[in-house]
Design a protein around this motif. Structure first.
Motif, PDB file in Angstrom:
ATOM      1  N   UNK A 155       0.877  -1.172   0.000  1.00  0.00           N
ATOM      2  CA  UNK A 155       0.000   0.000   0.000  1.00  0.00           C
ATOM      3  C   UNK A 155       0.911   1.218   0.000  1.00  0.00           C
ATOM      4  N   UNK A 156       0.892   1.957  -1.107  1.00  0.00           N
ATOM      5  CA  UNK A 156       1.885   3.018  -1.329  1.00  0.00           C
ATOM      6  C   UNK A 156       1.166   4.295  -1.758  1.00  0.00           C
ATOM      7  N   UNK A 157       1.520   5.399  -1.126  1.00  0.00           N
ATOM      8  CA  UNK A 157       0.888   6.677  -1.427  1.00  0.00           C
ATOM      9  C   UNK A 157       1.939   7.781  -1.513  1.00  0.00           C
ATOM     10  N   UNK A 158       1.680   8.747  -2.393  1.00  0.00           N
ATOM     11  CA  UNK A 158       2.509   9.945  -2.451  1.00  0.00           C
ATOM     12  C   UNK A 158       3.372  10.052  -3.688  1.00  0.00           C
ATOM     13  N   UNK A 159       3.448  11.253  -4.237  1.00  0.00           N
ATOM     14  CA  UNK A 159       4.243  11.493  -5.442  1.00  0.00           C
ATOM     15  C   UNK A 159       5.728  11.250  -5.220  1.00  0.00           C
ATOM     16  N   UNK A 160       6.182  11.353  -3.971  1.00  0.00           N
ATOM     17  CA  UNK A 160       7.604  11.125  -3.679  1.00  0.00           C
ATOM     18  C   UNK A 160       8.024   9.681  -3.909  1.00  0.00           C
ATOM     19  N   UNK A 161       7.059   8.771  -4.076  1.00  0.00           N
ATOM     20  CA  UNK A 161       7.373   7.361  -4.320  1.00  0.00           C
ATOM     21  C   UNK A 161       7.576   7.042  -5.803  1.00  0.00           C
ATOM     22  N   UNK A 162       7.220   7.972  -6.685  1.00  0.00           N
ATOM     23  CA  UNK A 162       7.258   7.667  -8.121  1.00  0.00           C
ATOM     24  C   UNK A 162       8.626   7.267  -8.647  1.00  0.00           C
ATOM     25  N   UNK A 163       9.720   7.983  -8.314  1.00  0.00           N
ATOM     26  CA  UNK A 163      11.024   7.587  -8.847  1.00  0.00           C
ATOM     27  C   UNK A 163      11.418   6.168  -8.450  1.00  0.00           C
ATOM     28  N   UNK A 164      11.195   5.810  -7.186  1.00  0.00           N
ATOM     29  CA  UNK A 164      11.539   4.452  -6.750  1.00  0.00           C
ATOM     30  C   UNK A 164      10.648   3.420  -7.415  1.00  0.00           C
ATOM     31  N   UNK A 165       9.363   3.715  -7.539  1.00  0.00           N
ATOM     32  CA  UNK A 165       8.447   2.774  -8.199  1.00  0.00           C
ATOM     33  C   UNK A 165       8.879   2.507  -9.637  1.00  0.00           C
ATOM     34  N   UNK A 166       9.346   3.555 -10.313  1.00  0.00           N
ATOM     35  CA  UNK A 166       9.809   3.374 -11.697  1.00  0.00           C
ATOM     36  C   UNK A 166      10.946   2.362 -11.748  1.00  0.00           C
ATOM     37  N   UNK A 167      11.818   2.382 -10.736  1.00  0.00           N
ATOM     38  CA  UNK A 167      12.940   1.435 -10.692  1.00  0.00           C
ATOM     39  C   UNK A 167      12.482   0.040 -10.251  1.00  0.00           C
ATOM     40  N   UNK A 168      11.542  -0.004  -9.335  1.00  0.00           N
ATOM     41  CA  UNK A 168      11.037  -1.300  -8.871  1.00  0.00           C
ATOM     42  C   UNK A 168      10.369  -2.063 -10.011  1.00  0.00           C
ATOM     43  N   UNK A 169       9.691  -1.339 -10.894  1.00  0.00           N
ATOM     44  CA  UNK A 169       8.980  -1.982 -11.997  1.00  0.00           C
ATOM     45  C   UNK A 169       9.766  -1.985 -13.307  1.00  0.00           C
ATOM     46  N   UNK A 170      10.984  -1.438 -13.288  1.00  0.00           N
ATOM     47  CA  UNK A 170      11.796  -1.432 -14.511  1.00  0.00           C
ATOM     48  C   UNK A 170      12.209  -2.858 -14.872  1.00  0.00           C
ATOM     49  N   UNK A 171      12.362  -3.152 -16.174  1.00  0.00           N
ATOM     50  CA  UNK A 171      12.805  -4.493 -16.575  1.00  0.00           C
ATOM     51  C   UNK A 171      14.130  -4.877 -15.938  1.00  0.00           C
ATOM     52  N   UNK A 172      15.012  -3.910 -15.791  1.00  0.00           N
ATOM     53  CA  UNK A 172      16.324  -4.172 -15.183  1.00  0.00           C
ATOM     54  C   UNK A 172      16.639  -3.048 -14.200  1.00  0.00           C
ATOM     55  N   UNK A 173      17.000  -3.419 -12.983  1.00  0.00           N
ATOM     56  CA  UNK A 173      17.457  -2.450 -11.978  1.00  0.00           C
ATOM     57  C   UNK A 173      18.127  -3.240 -10.864  1.00  0.00           C
ATOM     58  N   UNK A 174      18.828  -2.535 -10.008  1.00  0.00           N
ATOM     59  CA  UNK A 174      19.607  -3.183  -8.954  1.00  0.00           C
ATOM     60  C   UNK A 174      18.737  -3.446  -7.732  1.00  0.00           C
ATOM     61  N   UNK A 175      18.604  -4.720  -7.349  1.00  0.00           N
ATOM     62  CA  UNK A 175      17.795  -5.085  -6.192  1.00  0.00           C
ATOM     63  C   UNK A 175      18.387  -4.580  -4.886  1.00  0.00           C
ATOM     64  N   UNK A 176      19.704  -4.467  -4.808  1.00  0.00           N
ATOM     65  CA  UNK A 176      20.319  -3.973  -3.583  1.00  0.00           C
ATOM     66  C   UNK A 176      20.094  -2.476  -3.403  1.00  0.00           C
ATOM     67  N   UNK A 177      19.863  -1.780  -4.513  1.00  0.00           N
ATOM     68  CA  UNK A 177      19.566  -0.351  -4.455  1.00  0.00           C
ATOM     69  C   UNK A 177      18.086  -0.100  -4.227  1.00  0.00           C
ATOM     70  N   UNK A 178      17.243  -0.982  -4.778  1.00  0.00           N
ATOM     71  CA  UNK A 178      15.787  -0.869  -4.636  1.00  0.00           C
ATOM     72  C   UNK A 178      15.246  -2.189  -4.084  1.00  0.00           C
ATOM     73  N   UNK A 179      15.335  -2.386  -2.768  1.00  0.00           N
ATOM     74  CA  UNK A 179      15.025  -3.692  -2.183  1.00  0.00           C
ATOM     75  C   UNK A 179      13.610  -4.202  -2.434  1.00  0.00           C
ATOM     76  N   UNK A 180      12.663  -3.316  -2.709  1.00  0.00           N
ATOM     77  CA  UNK A 180      11.306  -3.795  -2.975  1.00  0.00           C
ATOM     78  C   UNK A 180      11.247  -4.699  -4.200  1.00  0.00           C
ATOM     79  N   UNK A 181      12.259  -4.629  -5.059  1.00  0.00           N
ATOM     80  CA  UNK A 181      12.330  -5.540  -6.205  1.00  0.00           C
ATOM     81  C   UNK A 181      12.498  -6.998  -5.770  1.00  0.00           C
ATOM     82  N   UNK A 182      13.011  -7.200  -4.559  1.00  0.00           N
ATOM     83  CA  UNK A 182      13.233  -8.560  -4.053  1.00  0.00           C
ATOM     84  C   UNK A 182      11.930  -9.259  -3.672  1.00  0.00           C
ATOM     85  N   UNK A 183      10.864  -8.490  -3.551  1.00  0.00           N
ATOM     86  CA  UNK A 183       9.593  -9.074  -3.119  1.00  0.00           C
ATOM     87  C   UNK A 183       8.894  -9.677  -4.328  1.00  0.00           C
ATOM     88  N   UNK A 184       9.050 -10.974  -4.445  1.00  0.00           N
ATOM     89  CA  UNK A 184       8.458 -11.765  -5.531  1.00  0.00           C
ATOM     90  C   UNK A 184       7.838 -13.003  -4.896  1.00  0.00           C
TER      91      UNK A 184
END
Length: 243
Positions: A192-221
């Motif tokens: 559950x995520x709210x706020x425009x300040x989350x957009x840059x990180x969300x773009x990386x979390x949903x990108x085809x390729x990005x660093x999981x150690x930099x954006x840990x939410x990518x690890x949630x699969x």
């Protein structure tokens, strides 16, 4: 894994949708297994959700509440996730103390507290060391740096894959947190995520390729369902349904 992304108009609609989804999971779990287990997140976003849950007529004796992470402070400290949840929800309903499973923060060494909570989980779920028992719902938020629970970018907690619980670290302050493999064992994970300040990180979390150690939410699969519930400010750049 089944992934669903829903972008809701505002925070009120976001909370209403999260409530609807959780209530449906409670009904299914109790019907199928006789109890419902949920791990909660901290922060300001889920507080109105907890308040909304507290107004429901539910079989509280069949609901067990855990926390996905906790700051290493006393339970009565204003920064405590447990305190926030008790005030918004648990103190308002007839739920027994045996159904509430707070993270211990009273050990001299946070690693000892993490081990204590792991043992408690193993006893509750009748699981063995190395097993990752499934909670029915793991509720998560996401920080503007892409962290979730207390899994912060480039911290040692991200390397722990053989435990349920470990010690996280935020600005040299210890926290107790679920490991990402334990989060991924859940039947259903709900961000559950709210706020425009989350957009840059969300773009990386949903990108085809990005660093999981930099954006840990990518690890949630997770092995089960994965829901991303976003308000319009956070999620307007994302597709509403990722299949």
């Amino acid at each position: 894994m089944s992934t669903k992304i829903e972008v809701l108009g505002d925070q009120t609609t976001l909370i209403a949708r999260a409530l609807e989804l959780i209530l449906s999971k409670i009904e299914i779990a109790i019907k199928e297994r006789g109890q419902f287990t949920i791990a909660l997140s901290g922060g300001s976003t889920p507080k109105p959700l907890y308040e909304a849950i507290s107004s429901q007529k539910l079989p509280w004796d069949k609901i067990h509440v855990f926390w996905g992470d906790e700051r290493y402070v006393a339970p009565e400290h204003p920064d405590s996730n447990q305190l926030m949840t008790r005030r918004a929800w648990l103190d308002r309903v007839d739920i027994g103390p045996g159904n509430i499973h707070p993270i211990p923060t009273d050990e001299a060494d946070p690693a000892m507290a993490a081990a204590k909570y792991e043992r408690h989980l193993q006893e509750f779920f009748h699981s063995s060391p190395g097993e990752f028992p499934p909670l029915d719902v793991n509720l998560l938020g996401m920080g503007d740096d892409g962290h979730t629970a207390s899994l912060f970018p480039h911290t040692e907690a991200l390397k722990v894959t053989d435990k349920l619980i470990t010690v996280g670290n935020k600005d040299a302050n210890p926290r107790i947190t679920f490991t990402y493999p334990f989060i991924n064992s859940a039947r259903c994970v709900i961000f559950v995520v709210a706020g425009a300040n989350k957009r840059p990180a969300l773009a990386q979390v949903f990108a085809p390729v990005a660093d999981e150690l930099t954006y840990p939410s990518r690890l949630i699969q997770p092995e089960g369902e994965l829901w991303w519930l976003l308000d319009a400010a956070a999620g307007s750049d994302l597709k509403k349904d990722a299949g």
